[in-house]
Motif scaffolding. Structure first.
Motif, PDB file in Angstrom:
ATOM      1  N   GLU A  39       0.823  -1.207   0.000  1.00 27.11           N
ATOM      2  CA  GLU A  39       0.000   0.000   0.000  1.00 27.11           C
ATOM      3  C   GLU A  39       0.861   1.262   0.000  1.00 27.11           C
ATOM      4  N   VAL A  40       1.909   1.234   0.818  1.00 26.12           N
ATOM      5  CA  VAL A  40       2.797   2.395   0.889  1.00 26.12           C
ATOM      6  C   VAL A  40       3.513   2.593  -0.444  1.00 26.12           C
ATOM      7  N   ALA A  41       3.954   1.504  -1.051  1.00 25.69           N
ATOM      8  CA  ALA A  41       4.678   1.613  -2.312  1.00 25.69           C
ATOM      9  C   ALA A  41       3.808   2.216  -3.401  1.00 25.69           C
ATOM     10  N   PHE A  42       2.561   1.804  -3.492  1.00 31.45           N
ATOM     11  CA  PHE A  42       1.680   2.316  -4.538  1.00 31.45           C
ATOM     12  C   PHE A  42       1.409   3.815  -4.381  1.00 31.45           C
ATOM     13  N   LYS A  43       1.572   4.319  -3.182  1.00 30.17           N
ATOM     14  CA  LYS A  43       1.331   5.737  -2.937  1.00 30.17           C
ATOM     15  C   LYS A  43       2.601   6.577  -3.036  1.00 30.17           C
ATOM     16  N   THR A  44       3.739   5.917  -3.255  1.00 29.89           N
ATOM     17  CA  THR A  44       5.013   6.623  -3.291  1.00 29.89           C
ATOM     18  C   THR A  44       5.221   7.283  -4.649  1.00 29.89           C
ATOM     19  N   GLU A  45       5.727   8.490  -4.636  1.00 30.58           N
ATOM     20  CA  GLU A  45       5.983   9.203  -5.884  1.00 30.58           C
ATOM     21  C   GLU A  45       7.028   8.464  -6.728  1.00 30.58           C
ATOM     22  N   GLY A  46       6.745   8.337  -8.012  1.00 32.62           N
ATOM     23  CA  GLY A  46       7.675   7.691  -8.924  1.00 32.62           C
ATOM     24  C   GLY A  46       7.512   6.193  -9.047  1.00 32.62           C
ATOM     25  N   VAL A  47       6.518   5.607  -8.371  1.00 33.45           N
ATOM     26  CA  VAL A  47       6.318   4.161  -8.435  1.00 33.45           C
ATOM     27  C   VAL A  47       5.988   3.745  -9.871  1.00 33.45           C
ATOM     28  N   HIS A  48       6.557   2.621 -10.305  1.00 30.19           N
ATOM     29  CA  HIS A  48       6.262   2.041 -11.606  1.00 30.19           C
ATOM     30  C   HIS A  48       6.107   0.529 -11.458  1.00 30.19           C
ATOM     31  N   ALA A  49       5.392  -0.060 -12.395  1.00 30.00           N
ATOM     32  CA  ALA A  49       5.082  -1.487 -12.289  1.00 30.00           C
ATOM     33  C   ALA A  49       5.238  -2.182 -13.636  1.00 30.00           C
ATOM     34  N   VAL A  59       4.009  -4.674 -22.748  1.00 26.55           N
ATOM     35  CA  VAL A  59       4.952  -3.589 -22.992  1.00 26.55           C
ATOM     36  C   VAL A  59       4.275  -2.522 -23.839  1.00 26.55           C
ATOM     37  N   LYS A  60       4.785  -1.298 -23.680  1.00 30.21           N
ATOM     38  CA  LYS A  60       4.390  -0.211 -24.577  1.00 30.21           C
ATOM     39  C   LYS A  60       5.366  -0.234 -25.738  1.00 30.21           C
ATOM     40  N   HIS A  61       4.858  -0.529 -26.911  1.00 33.69           N
ATOM     41  CA  HIS A  61       5.733  -0.810 -28.044  1.00 33.69           C
ATOM     42  C   HIS A  61       5.355   0.046 -29.243  1.00 33.69           C
ATOM     43  N   ASP A  62       6.217   1.006 -29.563  1.00 32.70           N
ATOM     44  CA  ASP A  62       6.044   1.731 -30.818  1.00 32.70           C
ATOM     45  C   ASP A  62       7.214   1.391 -31.728  1.00 32.70           C
ATOM     46  N   GLU A  63       7.396   2.111 -32.789  1.00 36.21           N
ATOM     47  CA  GLU A  63       8.414   1.738 -33.764  1.00 36.21           C
ATOM     48  C   GLU A  63       9.831   1.856 -33.216  1.00 36.21           C
ATOM     49  N   GLN A  64      10.045   2.707 -32.233  1.00 39.78           N
ATOM     50  CA  GLN A  64      11.393   2.980 -31.765  1.00 39.78           C
ATOM     51  C   GLN A  64      11.688   2.470 -30.361  1.00 39.78           C
ATOM     52  N   VAL A  65      10.674   2.430 -29.497  1.00 40.78           N
ATOM     53  CA  VAL A  65      10.910   2.193 -28.074  1.00 40.78           C
ATOM     54  C   VAL A  65      10.013   1.066 -27.564  1.00 40.78           C
ATOM     55  N   VAL A  66      10.608   0.219 -26.714  1.00 40.26           N
ATOM     56  CA  VAL A  66       9.846  -0.789 -25.966  1.00 40.26           C
ATOM     57  C   VAL A  66       9.985  -0.454 -24.487  1.00 40.26           C
ATOM     58  N   ASP A  67       8.873  -0.145 -23.846  1.00 36.89           N
ATOM     59  CA  ASP A  67       8.886   0.268 -22.445  1.00 36.89           C
ATOM     60  C   ASP A  67       8.016  -0.686 -21.635  1.00 36.89           C
ATOM     61  N   PRO A  68       8.594  -1.442 -20.686  1.00 31.80           N
ATOM     62  CA  PRO A  68       7.801  -2.390 -19.899  1.00 31.80           C
ATOM     63  C   PRO A  68       7.277  -1.818 -18.580  1.00 31.80           C
ATOM     64  N   LEU A  69       7.597  -0.562 -18.268  1.00 32.16           N
ATOM     65  CA  LEU A  69       7.199   0.014 -16.983  1.00 32.16           C
ATOM     66  C   LEU A  69       5.959   0.889 -17.128  1.00 32.16           C
ATOM     67  N   PHE A  70       5.026   0.706 -16.194  1.00 32.47           N
ATOM     68  CA  PHE A  70       3.759   1.425 -16.226  1.00 32.47           C
ATOM     69  C   PHE A  70       3.595   2.271 -14.969  1.00 32.47           C
ATOM     70  N   ALA A  71       3.117   3.486 -15.152  1.00 37.40           N
ATOM     71  CA  ALA A  71       2.691   4.304 -14.012  1.00 37.40           C
ATOM     72  C   ALA A  71       1.340   3.783 -13.531  1.00 37.40           C
ATOM     73  N   PRO A  72       0.969   4.051 -12.282  1.00 39.67           N
ATOM     74  CA  PRO A  72      -0.302   3.526 -11.762  1.00 39.67           C
ATOM     75  C   PRO A  72      -1.513   3.884 -12.623  1.00 39.67           C
ATOM     76  N   TYR A  73      -1.563   5.100 -13.149  1.00 36.76           N
ATOM     77  CA  TYR A  73      -2.733   5.484 -13.945  1.00 36.76           C
ATOM     78  C   TYR A  73      -2.826   4.674 -15.240  1.00 36.76           C
ATOM     79  N   GLU A  74      -1.680   4.196 -15.746  1.00 39.87           N
ATOM     80  CA  GLU A  74      -1.693   3.400 -16.969  1.00 39.87           C
ATOM     81  C   GLU A  74      -2.193   1.984 -16.708  1.00 39.87           C
ATOM     82  N   LEU A  75      -2.090   1.516 -15.466  1.00 41.73           N
ATOM     83  CA  LEU A  75      -2.545   0.170 -15.136  1.00 41.73           C
ATOM     84  C   LEU A  75      -4.060   0.076 -15.056  1.00 41.73           C
ATOM     85  N   ALA A  76      -4.710   1.189 -14.779  1.00 39.06           N
ATOM     86  CA  ALA A  76      -6.144   1.170 -14.498  1.00 39.06           C
ATOM     87  C   ALA A  76      -6.957   0.502 -15.593  1.00 39.06           C
ATOM     88  N   GLY A  77      -6.586   0.717 -16.854  1.00 37.24           N
ATOM     89  CA  GLY A  77      -7.347   0.152 -17.956  1.00 37.24           C
ATOM     90  C   GLY A  77      -6.992  -1.280 -18.291  1.00 37.24           C
TER      91      GLY A  77
END
Length: 324
Positions: A39-49, A59-77
């Motif tokens: 619970e504390v970790a999810f409320k900490t600034e800069g947390v990624h998952a 992963v977030k995958h476009d033509e140039q970048v593959v990013d496996p880290l998500f901010a909390p708001y990106e996980l909601a969907g």
């Protein structure tokens, strides 16, 4: 007396740093976690998952970048299962990194989200090595937690504690801790003829050869496991054994223990149930295999070597670089 691979230091000060999944700079703090650390970790600034679905990691995958880290708001969907999340540790800035299972079907993922397997992340070098090590940690811990939802003593449900680093039985208080399965993987060397022993399983890609390997058994040393597995699979007796490197292998939670083994016999008697073929390779043949990786050899046959990042590749490569 001529020195050998068993007598002097190797071409690298720490070969384990050169294999996939090995680099992980998180401060895990696994021994100092409060019950509310998630619970504390999810409320900490800069947390990624990292988000894991049934088909692999998202992963977030476009033509140039593959990013496996998500901010909390990106996980909601992604329909996250927050109660089953894992606290992996903290980066150099103190930001928590998490692993979160999600329930969204891969076919329902919006752009630019895609599902990748953990194996493909390293084989295709999709993410930096430091993140790849975190992915290995996340995948192994999620697999272990999912497989231990019930107590092995009384059968009651278990409860995750310490951010997923242990589980406690809800009825008898039996405690369980993350599992790591040790596997020995060895390159057996015929010093007199300057050859290495490689085998291929029936499930290997056509033409692929690799180091022999097998699980360490209870009550067995690493050295004796190397000797036993080599004898069982190839009929080759082994004398000296030298540890060389290790590799976390998150399929699902294995530690590969890489060794060099000194052959004391030459005639191969392979276990047909384990190996489709097993033979001695020269340095030139081994070097050609590693340089080509995948392709057609001079004799017209397709040869596939263990990919870069695999500990089998490291053992083969370091034998070549070590010299005699």
């Amino acid at each position: 007396m001529t020195s050998s691979i068993f007598d002097h230091t190797g071409p690298h000060p720490e070969p384990s740093t050169l294999v996939a999944f090995a680099e992980n700079h998180l401060d895990r703090q696994s021994e100092h976690r409060a019950d509310d650390c998630l619970e504390v970790a999810f409320k900490t600034e800069g947390v990624h998952a990292y988000a894991f679905s049934s088909g692999g990691i998202i992963v977030k995958h476009d033509e140039q970048v593959v990013d496996p880290l998500f901010a909390p708001y990106e996980l909601a969907g992604l329909d996250p299962v927050l109660d089953d999340s894992i606290l992996l540790g903290f980066d150099r800035n103190g930001a928590p990194h998490m692993a979160v299972p999600v329930q969204i079907a891969p076919e329902n993922l919006p752009e630019p989200f895609k599902v990748a397997t953990v194996r493909s992340l390293y084989q295709q070098r999709m993410v930096p090595d430091s993140l790849l090590g975190e992915v290995a940690q996340a995948s192994s811990l999620l697999s272990w937690n999912a497989a231990n939802r019930f107590c092995g003593k009384c059968g009651a449900p278990t409860i995750a504690k310490g951010g997923g680093y242990r589980r406690i039985c809800s009825a008898c208080d039996h405690q369980m801790f993350p599992r790591t399965d040790p596997v020995v993987i060895m390159l057996t060397i015929d010093l007199e003829r300057d050859l290495c022993l490689l085998g291929r399983g029936a499930h290997f890609p056509e033409g692929m050869y690799s180091c022999l390997a097998g699980f360490l058994e209870p009550g067995e040393t690493v050295e004796n496991a190397v000797r036993r597995e080599t004898l069982e699979e190839s009929g080759i007796r082994v004398g000296r054994v030298r540890y060389h490197a290790s590799q976390p292998w998150p399929m699902p939670h294995t530690l590969m223990i890489g060794c060099f083994a000194e052959a004391q016999s030459r005639e191969i008697t392979r276990d047909a149930q384990e190996l489709e073929d097993c033979r001695w390779f020269t340095r030139a043949e081994t070097a050609e295999m590693l340089e080509r990786a995948t392709g057609v050899g001079t004799d017209g046959t397709l040869t596939v070597s263990p990919p870069k990042g695999a500990i089998a590749h490291r053992l083969m490569r370091d034998w070549l670089e070590w010299g005699n």
